[in-house]
Enzyme design. Sequence first.
Site, mmCIF file in Angstrom:
data_model
loop_
_atom_site.group_PDB
_atom_site.id
_atom_site.type_symbol
_atom_site.label_atom_id
_atom_site.label_comp_id
_atom_site.label_asym_id
_atom_site.label_seq_id
_atom_site.Cartn_x
_atom_site.Cartn_y
_atom_site.Cartn_z
ATOM 1 C CG HIS A 93 -2.294 0.637 0.857
ATOM 2 N ND1 HIS A 93 -3.432 0.434 1.598
ATOM 3 C CD2 HIS A 93 -2.670 1.467 -0.142
ATOM 4 C CE1 HIS A 93 -4.434 1.127 1.082
ATOM 5 N NE2 HIS A 93 -3.994 1.766 0.023
ATOM 6 C CG ASP A 117 -6.245 -0.597 4.573
ATOM 7 O OD1 ASP A 117 -6.075 -1.723 5.079
ATOM 8 O OD2 ASP A 117 -5.318 0.083 4.103
ATOM 9 C CG HIS A 119 -4.169 -2.840 8.540
ATOM 10 N ND1 HIS A 119 -4.276 -3.686 7.443
ATOM 11 C CD2 HIS A 119 -3.900 -3.625 9.602
ATOM 12 C CE1 HIS A 119 -4.085 -4.933 7.839
ATOM 13 N NE2 HIS A 119 -3.855 -4.933 9.136
ATOM 14 C CG ASP A 121 -2.429 1.450 5.545
ATOM 15 O OD1 ASP A 121 -2.152 0.623 6.431
ATOM 16 O OD2 ASP A 121 -2.743 1.133 4.385
ATOM 17 C CG HIS A 134 2.606 -2.107 4.386
ATOM 18 N ND1 HIS A 134 1.927 -3.293 4.160
ATOM 19 C CD2 HIS A 134 3.124 -2.221 5.638
ATOM 20 C CE1 HIS A 134 2.029 -4.073 5.221
ATOM 21 N NE2 HIS A 134 2.752 -3.450 6.113
ATOM 22 C CG ASP A 221 -4.887 -3.246 2.047
ATOM 23 O OD1 ASP A 221 -5.009 -4.462 1.801
ATOM 24 O OD2 ASP A 221 -3.936 -2.782 2.689
ATOM 25 C CG ASP A 223 -5.671 -5.532 4.521
ATOM 26 O OD1 ASP A 223 -6.545 -4.650 4.564
ATOM 27 O OD2 ASP A 223 -4.471 -5.299 4.810
ATOM 28 C CD GLU A 266 -0.465 -4.364 1.340
ATOM 29 O OE1 GLU A 266 -0.090 -5.532 1.550
ATOM 30 O OE2 GLU A 266 0.170 -3.353 1.706
#
Length: 291
Positions: A93, A117, A119, A121, A134, A221, A223, A266
């Site tokens: 990312h 996402d 996360h 980030d 990332h 992302d 994930d 990702e």
Amino acid sequence: MSDGRRVRVTGAASGIGAQDVACADGPVAFHHSQAWQALARHPALDWGRTLFAPNGERLSRTARIAALCRTLADEVETTLRQGQFPLVIGGDHSVAVGTWSGVARGIGQPLGLLWIDAHLDSHTPESSYSGAVHGMPLACLLGQGDRRLLGIGLPGAQVSAGHCVVLGARSYEPEEIDFLRRQQVRIIDGEEIARRGFAACLDEAVGIVASAPAGFGVSLDLDAIDPRFAPGVGSPEPDGLPATDVRTAWRWLAGLPGLRALEIVEYNPDRDRHGMTAQLIADLIGETVAG
């Protein structure tokens, strides 16, 4: 695309921003996958270039990431100026610094951004637990972080904090929350989505980002999606978004008139199972050209 523009795909093959470097193989693996080959003849699609971070023992990881992001920003800006629509496939990312710096430069001002996402980030080098870049790109795009990753598109922030939303986060540190709250970025985490429902949360998020005067973008992302549906990601987290919800959202977003670019990052082919994640990426690209 609702405006009929040709979609130009750019690969950004970086894994050096992450602890698991296998995401560097994601763009090339996807470009050679059966999922992409089934899409490749679509008249509105073009795979432009796949970009790589420079090699060299004399360059630090951050310097290599910055070099790739500068090249990616130039590529994205060129795509916009040629009247095409940029869609970036990563890579970890950290490449988002290049994608959205290029868009900001191309449109001449900071844009709105929907950051989907698991996360946030939003670490800086001072707050990061791991030092992995990332985990820092959104902070960089908001104007905070390693100076080598700042000002690549415009001086200062590339993204308008008041028109930025993080959607679907479920794994993060308190320093990131504090930073984004100070910036007045809206965070709609997994718990809020479970409580209010995905459709209501998406509607709010789009209302915020799409009100940016110069338009907006979407950074996904993979994930963010539950690993049962997208196992091939760099940092899998349980209990993510259903793939059907993300596809439905993507279809809507791709048809909105203020959309400037899209990014999917990702992808880790080493963790994919039976091409599930590659097929999901292809499905999202298909929604882009149908939107």
